[in-house]
Enzyme design. Structure first.
Site, short mmCIF file in Angstrom:
data_model
loop_
_atom_site.label_atom_id
_atom_site.label_comp_id
_atom_site.label_asym_id
_atom_site.label_seq_id
_atom_site.Cartn_x
_atom_site.Cartn_y
_atom_site.Cartn_z
N LYS A 152 0.89 -1.29 -0.08
CA LYS A 152 0.02 0.05 -0.07
C LYS A 152 0.92 1.25 0.25
O LYS A 152 1.79 1.47 0.88
CB LYS A 152 -0.87 0.05 1.42
CG LYS A 152 -1.69 1.28 1.40
CD LYS A 152 -2.87 1.32 2.51
CE LYS A 152 -3.47 2.56 2.51
NZ LYS A 152 -4.53 2.71 3.42
N LYS A 164 -2.35 -1.57 -3.74
CA LYS A 164 -3.25 -0.39 -3.90
C LYS A 164 -2.23 0.85 -3.83
O LYS A 164 -1.27 1.11 -3.02
CB LYS A 164 -4.02 -0.41 -2.34
CG LYS A 164 -4.86 0.86 -2.15
CD LYS A 164 -5.37 0.71 -0.68
CE LYS A 164 -6.23 2.16 -0.37
NZ LYS A 164 -6.38 2.32 0.78
C1 PBG Z 1 -7.31 3.54 5.67
C2 PBG Z 1 -7.64 3.71 4.12
C3 PBG Z 1 -7.51 4.46 3.11
C4 PBG Z 1 -7.96 3.88 1.80
C5 PBG Z 1 -8.49 2.69 2.26
N1 PBG Z 1 -8.10 2.28 3.64
C6 PBG Z 1 -7.05 6.00 3.35
C7 PBG Z 1 -5.61 6.01 3.38
O1 PBG Z 1 -4.76 5.15 3.70
O2 PBG Z 1 -5.07 7.19 3.81
C8 PBG Z 1 -7.98 4.61 0.76
C9 PBG Z 1 -9.06 4.06 -0.26
C10 PBG Z 1 -9.37 4.90 -1.44
O3 PBG Z 1 -8.79 6.14 -1.60
O4 PBG Z 1 -10.21 4.86 -2.15
N2 PBG Z 1 -5.96 3.80 6.06
#
Ligand code: PBG
Length: 332
Positions: free
Chosen positions: A195, A248
């Site tokens: 991520k 992601k």
């Molecule tokens: C929580 C999380 C996030 C997303 C999914 N889970 C935000 C982040 O990490 O700031 C982002 C998903 C999206 O942009 O659609 N940590």
């Protein structure tokens, strides 16, 4: 074989021929639909940067699940907006938290729908970071204890899969151990393995009200320049007991999806994130692109890169197109 004996265009002549040699075909079973849920009744707050996506109260969520369930979509992922935020994200692991309530109600109403919960503190902390703050940074080892607690409380509410998205070290092992101890040894973990610290999460943070109040997430989420590290992160999570892996965002990281696909044999999920969704919606709204075709092309590319499952805000619209009908009249 080469021209003129070989002519690649021969198999592109008609749609039927093209469909016979198509290598990748999207299917309604490929998708996981995200939802934002908050306390209250009859709440349906539009999110400006995500047209067609809402913060929903549980009653409205149940209504919006009717169509995806009817269409045979297998799964949703839930994000919660708490009543009150605090430094340690208490509502995230409270029995009466918004996610815990939502999961119970959704599973009561749609027992066969797979409910995935996002395990992360950022929606619940007043500082907006994904863990406990010490010395101006997120403290890893304290945070993973809370994440484990959160995962168990989601399990107790009836979640089918828990998905840690915090990027703390050792969280998958900590969650696995806590779940096993609580007799949820059968409950799968979908790990957000690679991520990235991405600007494409912008609209999500409006939706989840989870922007960090100071600094950014670069001390825990990954540097967008690194793909070897993505493989290392995935390897760690596999060793710690992840059942499914996630990359992601999706579109700017198709190479990472491809590498993870070819290195590990676990099911692979790609998250087509909020900014990817917003870009297509915004350009389509301006009439600069054909939104539906760009959407289908983007989703096909994510599957072609190797994703088995795609989390996408486009999912329901895509499935409507795949099932060949116009948006149906929603019964209210
Ligand atoms: C929580 C999380 C996030 C997303 C999914 N889970 C935000 C982040 O990490 O700031 C982002 C998903 C999206 O942009 O659609 N940590």
């Amino acid at each position: 074989m080469q021209f003129p004996e070989y002519r690649a265009r021969r198999l592109r002549r008609t749609e039927t021929l093209r469909s016979m040699v198509r290598e990748v075909q999207l299917d309604h079973r490929d998708f996981i639909l995200p939802f934002f849920v908050r306390h209250g009744k009859n709440v349906r707050n539009p999110i400006a940067s995500m047209p067609g996506v809402f913060q929903l109260s549980i009653d409205e969520l149940l209504r919006d699940l009717e169509e995806p369930v009817e269409r045979g979509m297998p799964a949703i992922i839930l994000f919660g907006i708490p009543e009150k935020k605090d430094p340690v994200g208490s509502e995230g692991y409270s029995k009466s938290g918004i996610i815990q309530q939502a999961v119970r109600r959704v599973k009561d109403t749609y027992p066969d729908l797979v409910v995935i919960t996002d395990v992360c503190l950022c929606d619940y902390t007043d500082h907006g970071h994904c863990g406990i703050i010490r010395d101006n940074d997120v403290d890893n080892d304290q945070t993973i204890e809370l994440l484990a607690r959160m995962a168990v409380s989601h399990a107790r509410a009836g979640a089918d899969i828990v998905a840690p998205s915090d990027m703390m070290d050792g969280r998958v092992a900590a969650i696995r151990e806590a779940l096993d101890e609580a007799a949820y040894e059968w409950l799968p973990i979908l790990s957000y393995a690679a991520k990235y610290a991405s600007a494409f999460y912008g609209p999500f943070r409006d939706a989840a009200e989870s922007s960090p109040r100071f600094g950014d997430r670069r001390s825990y989420q990954m540097d967008p320049a690194n793909s070897d590290e993505g493989i290392r992160e995935a390897a760690l999570d596999v060793n710690e007991g992840a059942d499914l892996l996630m990359v992601k965002p999706a579109l700017p990281y198709l190479d990472v999806i491809w590498r993870v696909r070819n290195t590990f044999d676990l099911p692979l999920v790609a998250y087509n994130v909020s900014g990817e969704f917003a870009m297509i919606k915004a350009a389509a709204e301006k009439g600069w692109i054909d939104g539906d075709r760009c959407m289908m092309e983007a989703l096909t590319a994510i599957k072609r890169a190797g994703a088995d499952l795609i989390i996408s805000y486009h999912a329901l619209e895509a499935v409507r197109i795949l099932q060949g009908d116009s948006p149906r009249q929603r019964k209210k």
